[in-house]
Structures are given as structure tokens and as C-alpha cells.
Design a protein around this motif. Structure first.
Motif, PDB file in Angstrom:
ATOM      1  N   CYS A 127     -87.857  80.372  19.593  1.00  0.00           N
ATOM      2  CA  CYS A 127     -86.965  81.424  19.075  1.00  0.00           C
ATOM      3  C   CYS A 127     -85.555  81.245  19.623  1.00  0.00           C
ATOM      4  O   CYS A 127     -84.767  82.208  19.639  1.00  0.00           O
ATOM      5  CB  CYS A 127     -87.459  82.816  19.459  1.00  0.00           C
ATOM      6  N   GLY A 128     -85.239  80.043  20.093  1.00  0.00           N
ATOM      7  CA  GLY A 128     -83.905  79.813  20.641  1.00  0.00           C
ATOM      8  C   GLY A 128     -83.648  80.709  21.844  1.00  0.00           C
ATOM      9  O   GLY A 128     -84.579  81.183  22.503  1.00  0.00           O
ATOM     10  N   GLU A 129     -82.368  80.916  22.121  1.00  0.00           N
ATOM     11  CA  GLU A 129     -82.020  81.810  23.234  1.00  0.00           C
ATOM     12  C   GLU A 129     -82.164  83.252  22.757  1.00  0.00           C
ATOM     13  O   GLU A 129     -81.722  83.602  21.660  1.00  0.00           O
ATOM     14  CB  GLU A 129     -80.584  81.516  23.678  1.00  0.00           C
ATOM     15  N   SER A 130     -82.781  84.079  23.590  1.00  0.00           N
ATOM     16  CA  SER A 130     -83.105  85.436  23.148  1.00  0.00           C
ATOM     17  C   SER A 130     -81.872  86.342  23.161  1.00  0.00           C
ATOM     18  O   SER A 130     -80.811  85.970  23.659  1.00  0.00           O
ATOM     19  CB  SER A 130     -84.215  86.010  24.013  1.00  0.00           C
TER      20      SER A 130
ATOM     21  N   ASN B 132     -76.740  84.231  24.978  1.00  0.00           N
ATOM     22  CA  ASN B 132     -76.800  84.757  23.608  1.00  0.00           C
ATOM     23  C   ASN B 132     -77.015  86.273  23.618  1.00  0.00           C
ATOM     24  O   ASN B 132     -77.600  86.832  22.698  1.00  0.00           O
ATOM     25  CB  ASN B 132     -77.928  84.058  22.835  1.00  0.00           C
TER      26      ASN B 132
ATOM     27  N   VAL C 175     -79.142  81.157  17.015  1.00  0.00           N
ATOM     28  CA  VAL C 175     -80.567  80.808  17.067  1.00  0.00           C
ATOM     29  C   VAL C 175     -80.914  79.883  15.898  1.00  0.00           C
ATOM     30  O   VAL C 175     -81.564  78.841  16.067  1.00  0.00           O
ATOM     31  CB  VAL C 175     -81.453  82.080  17.024  1.00  0.00           C
TER      32      VAL C 175
ATOM     33  N   SER D 158     -79.678  76.392  16.320  1.00  0.00           N
ATOM     34  CA  SER D 158     -80.358  75.619  17.365  1.00  0.00           C
ATOM     35  C   SER D 158     -81.733  75.146  16.910  1.00  0.00           C
ATOM     36  O   SER D 158     -82.443  74.470  17.654  1.00  0.00           O
ATOM     37  CB  SER D 158     -80.498  76.454  18.642  1.00  0.00           C
TER      38      SER D 158
ATOM     39  N   GLY E 216     -84.195  77.334  15.889  1.00  0.00           N
ATOM     40  CA  GLY E 216     -85.205  78.372  16.127  1.00  0.00           C
ATOM     41  C   GLY E 216     -85.847  78.827  14.821  1.00  0.00           C
ATOM     42  O   GLY E 216     -85.238  78.745  13.755  1.00  0.00           O
TER      43      GLY E 216
ATOM     44  N   VAL F 128     -86.380  85.202  16.064  1.00  0.00           N
ATOM     45  CA  VAL F 128     -85.374  85.854  16.904  1.00  0.00           C
ATOM     46  C   VAL F 128     -86.107  86.831  17.809  1.00  0.00           C
ATOM     47  O   VAL F 128     -86.950  87.586  17.342  1.00  0.00           O
ATOM     48  CB  VAL F 128     -84.372  86.657  16.043  1.00  0.00           C
TER      49      VAL F 128
END
Ligand SMILES: [Zn+2]
Length: 502
Positions: free
Chosen positions: A160-163, A186, A215, A218, A220, A223
């Protein structure tokens, strides 16, 4: 409940030695006479044959006896059961179980070796328990994920990428003010927090739309945001507003990302349902003003009914509480599965007084272990099970997700924690079929990867698990694995164990 460890260094030495190359790679594998258990076809379970070709499932035959396809390596599944590879949609790979953050981060001379060994074993431990697909919910160290994907044998990994925490809210609040913005770059800007947000972070770079786009860019597929007032030493944290979450919802819909919310209380799950999130990433062990009640209150039932009606994805994560409880259970570290999922050096350290440091964090005064166990069983574990049991009775959209590890605790170990979670779900009242669907097709659909994984159908990735027992007859079947295939690559379970002869 979750805190993210950040392993900054230490990885350069984790190189390509992890894989056993003993299994020769053949382009075609023909699995014969096997009971095929696939979630789209549970009403007509039959014995049949499955052909793997070049990493994909090429053919699935039921009640037919075809000739062996030319050049195929034959694997007899007689008397055994074939299921799709399992999916755990809530993991935190960069968090090292049982290890304090400052140790996994710091220059301690002895520990880096222990952590290197752990990270090298990590993908194999998930495979050992049949997990061939993982979703990491909050990337805090890209390098750990990159190394994981480079390992010769590893589950498919999505993230989920950076939260998206709210500025100074959970979980960035657990990091010191000087580093929390670097660890959670993020974050969502909150004008009320402006005086404590470093000047280099501009409001226009931290809107919901920009954060969701980051996200997406990147790579993801989801989210992750939070509704959490905090616990322990960090209470009364700022939480996201309904207006902000509506903007995140809109941006997630536009970009096609699955929206997940950390929410483990009645209040938080109500907020999550009102916000229209796709997935609630925890069970409900915190009942707020209803905490003292022994039965599920009507107010909670009506919220759970809405979760069922809206088909909100629900990760019960009962092992979050089970993993804390483990510190008071003298049997836990003696489980025979533990040396199979973590290296001997780490287990030795867990058994040392230093390795039990987290116990002090959760002990209540000098309460004896037996009283702590009873406290968990009568309190949060009872509540989270009651909620899961009610949702099971209404056939909610359960998604199998373990939150491994939910805190720096040795009670949540990779792979094994999934098996323990399945046992928790069973004892909470989920049927074996509900557990099986949660860990296969439900996860695949919710994360929009069902064209690739989640069932045994032609065209999908050959991510498969061969079992001695049927998972629709006993939950113990998930510990009767013989063979695992990842993209057609055949791996025997024994060779994946941390204590296997290599
Ligand atoms: Zn988590």
C-alpha cells in the motif's frame, strides 16, 4: 495495534543464498489424482489433474483421465488436496518481531547478524505455511521489500506504499518528533498541527489527493489510513476528520486503489463504515463505553450489520491480542513450529531475559502470568472473538490478514502467525469454508488481483499448495503441507524450514 520497525541497514549482506535450487525447473508439471479444492467450485469438489506450464495453470481436469502431457514431470497427488496459494493481506515485513526498534536500527555489534538471518528466512517462513501472496500495508523501508522480492524463493508481494497518517497522529506519534516526518513522509497535513510540522513540508504536498497519487505512482495497490486515539503512553492523539477521509475516499476511487483503515474500536469502526472504506484492517477488541458488557450490545450489532450489508472487507486480526498474550504463556516459545520459522540464534535470544523486554511493556504491576492470561481471555480476546463470531453468523466479507507483527513482539512470527490466526478464527465461529475463502478468493477480489491468483483456474499463476489433509475438514490441514508451487516453481516444505539442513 501496530508499530513499525524500520530496518535501515543490515541488508547488504542478505544475498542470494536463500533458495534451494535442488528442485529442477521443468516447464510442465502434471499433478494427478488430487482432490482439487478451489473457492469458486466448493459445491462440486472432485478428484482431478492440474497442468502447470511455464509458471501458469494451463489445464484443470475433473473426473477425467487424460494421458500425461508430453514432457511433463508427474507429481502424484493421490489421497492429497490441492488448494490455491494462501494470501495474507496484512503484513509488515520491515518490522522485526520481538526486537526493539533501537536494536534493529542501531549499531549493536551482535544483533545485526541475528536480524540478517531473520530477514533471509522471512520469505521462506511465509511459504512454509503456504502463503504465496502478501500485502504489506505500510511501507516504511523500501529496501526490506526490495530485498524480499529479490530472494530466489519468495511469495508475491504487493504493498500500500507509504501510509497516510494524520500529522502527529498514530502511528507516527510513536517516533520522536525529530524523525517522525522522515519516517512517515506521506502524512496528511493538518493546519491545527502546523506549528509542529517542519517548514520543509508544504501543505500543498500533503493533501489527500497528492498523498494518494504518491501511493499510486510508487506501485501501491491500496491506501492505508488510520483512526486511532492511541494507547499506552500515547493517548489523545489527533485523528482524521470526516472531511479529510472523504477526500481520501474520492482519490482512492479515482485511482482504483483499495482503501483500508486501521480501526479497532467501536468508535473507529463506525467512523470507517461512515467513511465508506473498502477494508477495516482490524477486529474490534475495544468496545468503548460497552467494555464491561459480557454480551454484544445492540449498538455494536447494528454497526456489524452495516459492515455485512456494505460487504466491507473485514480483517479480524485476533492474533494481535494472541501475540501479546504469548508473553504470559510458558508454552508459547516451546511450540515445535517456532524453530521452523525463525533462526536458532533469534529463538535463543527470545528465551533470554533481554529477549523478553516487551513483557514489561504490557505487564500490569506485578500481576502473575496466570492473571494476565485470564485478563486477555476475559477482556480483549473475548470481545474480538464475539465480534468475529457475530460477523461469521451473517457471512461477512472476511479477508484473511494477520498484522504480522502487530508490534515488536515475538508472539507474531512470520507464517506461523497465519496458522495461529486461522485457529483463532475457527474458535471464534468462522466455518472452515469462510476461513478458506477469506485467505483465497475474498482477498484476491478485494485487492483486484483475482485475474492472477485466488483460485485454481486456467490462466492464473501456478501458486498452489498440496496438503495431506482437507482444509474443509480440519483447520490443522494448513499445517499438513507437502509441496508449494510459486509461479510453477516446485518447493518441498521441509527445505523451507529455518532449521532445515542446507
Ligand atoms: Zn498493521
Amino acid at each position: 495495534m501496530k508499530l513499525l520497525a524500520v530496518v535501515f541497514t543490515l541488508l547488504s549482506a542478505v544475498t542470494g543464498l536463500a533458495g534451494s535450487t535442488a528442485d529442477s525447473q521443468v516447464s510442465r508439471t502434471w499433478i494427478t489424482d488430487v482432490t482439487i479444492i478451489s473457492p469458486e467450485n466448493l459445491s462440486h469438489i472432485e478428484v482431478g489433474n492440474v497442468l502447470i506450464e511455464g509458471g501458469r495453470i494451463a489445464r484443470v481436469e475433473r473426473r477425467k483421465r487424460s494421458k500425461t502431457p508430453a514432457g511433463a514431470r508427474v507429481v502424484s497427488g493421490k489421497g492429497q488436496f490441492l488448494i490455491p496459494g494462501l494470501i495474507d493481506s496484512h503484513v509488515h515485513l520491515a518490522a522485526v518481531p520481538g526486537v526493539p526498534y533501537e536494536v534493529s536500527l542501531g549499531p549493536d555489534a551482535a544483533k545485526p547478524v541475528m536480524i540478517q538471518e531473520y530477514l533471509k528466512q522471512l520469505p521462506r517462513s511465509y511459504l512454509y505455511f503456504g502463503y504465496t501472496t502478501l500485502v504489506d500495508l505500510a511501507v516504511v523501508d523500501h529496501r526490506v521489500l526490495e530485498e524480499f522480492r529479490k530472494a530466489p524463493l519468495h511469495p508475491d508481494l504487493y504493498d500500500c506504499g507509504e501510509s497516510l497518517p494524520i500529522a502527529n497522529g498514530y502511528p507516527m506519534s510513536f517516533a520522536p518528533p525529530a524523525t517522525r516526518f522522515q519516517l512517515f513522509p506521506n502524512f496528511i497535513y493538518d493546519p491545527k498541527q502546523a506549528s509542529s510540522i517542519p517548514a520543509e513540508y508544504k501543505p500543498q504536498d500533503h493533501t489527500p489527493a497528492v498523498a494518494v497519487a504518491r501511493v499510486k505512482n510508487s506501485g501501491g495497490i491500496c491506501v492505508k489510513t488510520y483512526f486511532e486515539h492511541g494507547f499506552g503512553r500515547d493517548r489523545n492523539l489527533p485523528v482524521i476528520s470526516s472531511g479529510t477521509v472523504a477526500e481520501i475516499r474520492k482519490a482512492a476511487t479515482q485511482t482504483g486503489l483499495t482503501l483500508m483503515m486501521h480501526a479497532n474500536s467501536f468508535e473507529a469502526q463506525k467512523f470507517a463504515v461512515d467513511a465508506g472504506v473498502d477494508v477495516i484492517a482490524h477486529g474490534m477488541w475495544n468496545w468503548g463505553s460497552f467494555e464491561g458488557q459480557s454480551e454484544l450490545p445492540a449498538e455494536i450489532k447494528s454497526l456489524l450489520d452495516r459492515i455485512v450489508d456494505k460487504k466491507t472487507g473485514y480483517q479480524a486480526t485476533i492474533q494481535v491480542m494472541g501475540g501479546l498474550r504469548a508473553y504470559f504463556d510458558p508454552q508459547y516459545l516451546t511450540m515445535p513450529a517456532i524453530p521452523q520459522v525463525i533462526p536458532a540464534r533469534m529463538l535463543e535470544w527470545f528465551n533470554s531475559p533481554e529477549g523478553k523486554w516487551f513483557k514489561k511493556e504490557i505487564s500490569e504491576g506485578d500481576a502473575p502470568d496466570a492473571a494476565m492470561l485470564e485478563g486477555f481471555d476475559r477482556g480483549p480476546l473475548r470481545r474480538v472473538r464475539q465480534v468475529a463470531g457475530y460477523l461469521a453468523s451473517k457471512d461477512a466479507n472476511f479477508l484473511f490478514g494477520t498484522d504480522t507483527p502487530s508490534a515488536p513482539i515475538y508472539g507474531n512470527l512470520p507464517g506461523l502467525n497465519g496458522y495461529l490466526e486461522m485457529q483463532q478464527l475457527k474458535s471464534a465461529g468462522l466455518s472452515l469454508e469462510q476461513i478458506f475463502r477469506a485467505a483465497t478468493i475474498n482477498n484476491a477480489r478485494e485487492f483486484k488481483i483475482d485475474s492472477l491468483v485466488g483460485t485454481i483456474e486456467p490462466g492464473k499463476a501456478a501458486n498452489l499448495v498440496l496438503l495431506k489433509k482437507s482444509p474443509l475438514e480440519n483447520v490443522d490441514a494448513y499445517d499438513s503441507i507437502v509441496t508449494i508451487w510459486v509461479h510453477g516453481k516446485q518447493i518441498s516444505r521441509d527445505g523451507l524450514a529455518a532449521n532445515a539442513d542446507k
